[in-house]
Scaffold this active site. Structure first.
Site: not given
Length: 544
Positions: A24, A70, A220-221
């Protein structure tokens, strides 16, 4: 933004060959879509016929998928993505785009090389633009059952109705002609997958022809729209090397330059598995069988343009191209500059003032300027594995093959042994001997190339016009400059010191096809022309 509904995108992926489960958007946040106004010029819609542009911010902070991180990106990686996505666009390679980079005084700790030496870096946010980011192959892997190797499964396993809805949405919005032409659902899905296969084959052929290496071709790329997606440890080749690896974290070379076409097919296999049963496996397999022929066709078409072979198609063109690349590899020639130089090699014509021998020598001298020196080739062929580790693995391959397969592979060992063999030969060669050998190899290839150019002119009434067209096509296909790592690094270091002039200059990347460039670059380091071979210090740049 007014009307915006920010969201993060849930997807899965196979990373370095293993199913990673739920991933995600850990650092990207969807803001919404902008629709093209009515009456838009059709020419401007060619790139994106849907007329919808999805806008993301990358690095703006926490998302539901930040995975204890983060959600911030740093100036270094943001500039690399911003510049390369624009460079690829102006090279004519399908890509997501970058609208802006905004940086701040906020700082985060990052271990750039994963070696226990973290640094304090400035936060930045990239505005990313694409027709859609739901287009990741991994978007459809959220339905995957438990993986037999990792035991992980997709978070939406068993929710087949969602997969059907996603396919309906993607095909209706981004492949409307397929939706209209195939009333049968299965035939529609097969046609959709065939288009994805075609776009993927075309994209990777374009990468190979500009010497671009993505670095992390996880599922996912990769994009079902055939776009270059997610610019991490990418790299444009300097010295031509089929085994070029741009990602310092890729120890096995899974995502090396020459592996890219096969890896993209592997990823298409995983996409087909994710689309079943909406896409019947036997139909998917038949479409996948078309992939390599499509790739080879696109690659050969692009390479003919790069060599200026426009009027005729000769069955031996593939051999000529293969010999060119082999000569470039043997001589350590610069990929971009060698192709750019080829338009300066003259076609043999009747009544030519210069003799054949003089023309070949002039062309050889031209291409010799792009060859590597003895010291450069020694450095390039130095094994990357510690000799003791290599000896241990060689012993293990014979004494305990099963354990060897768990920690290494034969292809990796073969590459290390090949490097050792080349290095041994180079240690026994002088610079003069190397130059003589390089000149002989180029003379041989140039002689063949000029014969092929002569064949181009046979039967042509206006030889001058053919020659001019050849030069024009070659110079518009072979870029004078690409975004080499040292160029990106110069821009990053200047920006980290508050000077964004290099970033602004390189963001105006329509220069890539040959417009005028400032003469020098390099700051405090030894300066080199932008369009020259990279400086020696560029070899020390490490990207992860």
């Amino acid at each position: 933004m007014p009307g915006s509904e920010p969201a993060a995108h849930c997807y899965c992926g196979h990373q370095f060959g293993q199913f990673a489960g739920q991933l995600g958007d850990g650092a990207a946040c969807y803001l919404g879509e902008v629709k093209v106004p009515p009456g838009q010029d059709p020419e401007l819609l060619r790139e994106n016929p849907s007329g919808r542009w999805e806008i993301q911010v990358k690095g703006a902070g926490l998302t539901p998928y930040s995975r204890q991180a983060d959600g911030r990106k740093v100036l270094r990686s943001s500039i690399r993505e911003f510049l390369c996505s624009e460079a690829m666009f102006f090279l004519g390679v399908p890509t997501t785009r970058a609208g802006s980079v905004v940086t701040s005084d906020s700082r985060v700790i990052r271990d750039v090389y994963y070696n226990g030496h973290p640094s304090n870096e400035r936060c930045s946010v990239v505005l990313r633009i694409a027709p859609t980011f739901i287009s990741r192959f991994g978007s459809f892997e959220i339905f995957k059952p438990a993986d037999e190797f990792t035991g992980r499964q997709g978070p939406s396993y068993g929710r087949d109705e969602i997969r059907g809805q996603m396919m309906d949405y993607v095909i209706e919005v981004f492949y409307p002609e397929i939706q209209q032409n195939y009333p049968d659902r299965v035939e529609r899905n097969v046609a959709f997958f065939r288009e994805v296969v075609l776009r993927t084959a075309r994209l990777v052929a374009q990468w190979q022809c500009v010497g671009f290496c993505h670095g992390v071709l996880n599922t996912d790329n990769m994009s079902i729209l055939g776009l270059t997606l997610d610019y991490g440890p990418y790299g444009f080749m300097d010295r031509f090397d089929p085994d070029f690896i741009c990602n310092a974290s890729d120890n096995s070379g899974r995502y090396s330059y020459q592996a890219q076409p096969a890896i993209c097919r592997w990823n298409l296999v995983k996409l087909a598995e994710a689309l079943a049963p909406e896409l019947p496996p036997d139909r998917a397999e038949a479409v996948l069988d078309e992939y390599m022929d499509l790739y080879n066709s696109f690659y050969l078409e692009n390479m003919r343009k790069k060599l200026g072979l426009l009027k005729k198609e000769d069955p031996e063109d593939e051999i000529l191209i293969t010999k060119l690349l082999q000569t470039m590899h043997n001589t350590g020639a610069d990929f971009t500059n060698t192709f750019r130089s080829l338009s300066q090699i003259s076609c043999p014509t009747e009544g030519d003032g210069e003799g054949e021998e003089d023309c070949v020598k002039k062309a050889t001298d031209l291409l010799m300027e792009q060859c590597a020196s003895l010291e450069e080739l020694k450095a390039a062929n130095k094994p990357t594995m510690d000799p003791r580790e290599l000896a241990m693995l060689l012993s293990m391959a014979q004494s305990n093959p099963m354990l060897f397969q768990m920690i290494s592979d034969r292809a990796t060992i073969a590459r290390q042994l090949e490097r050792l063999s080349k290095l041994k030969d180079l240690m026994e060669t002088s610079q003069d001997e190397l130059k003589t050998k390089q000149a002989e190899e180029w003379t041989c290839w140039i002689t063949q190339y000029r014969k092929r150019l002569a064949y181009e002119l046979e039967g042509q009434s206006d030889v001058q016009a053919v020659q001019e067209e050849r030069v024009r096509v070659m110079d518009s296909t072979n870029p004078r400059v690409v975004l080499r790592n040292y160029i990106a690094q110069n821009a990053i270091e200047a920006a980290e010191n508050g000077d964004f002039s290099e970033v602004r200059f390189w963001s105006a990347v329509n220069f890539l096809l040959g417009l005028e460039l400032p003469a020098w670059v390099g700051g405090a380091r030894n300066p080199v022309p932008y369009d020259s071979k990279p400086p020696a210090w560029a070899r020390e740049i490490c990207v992860t």
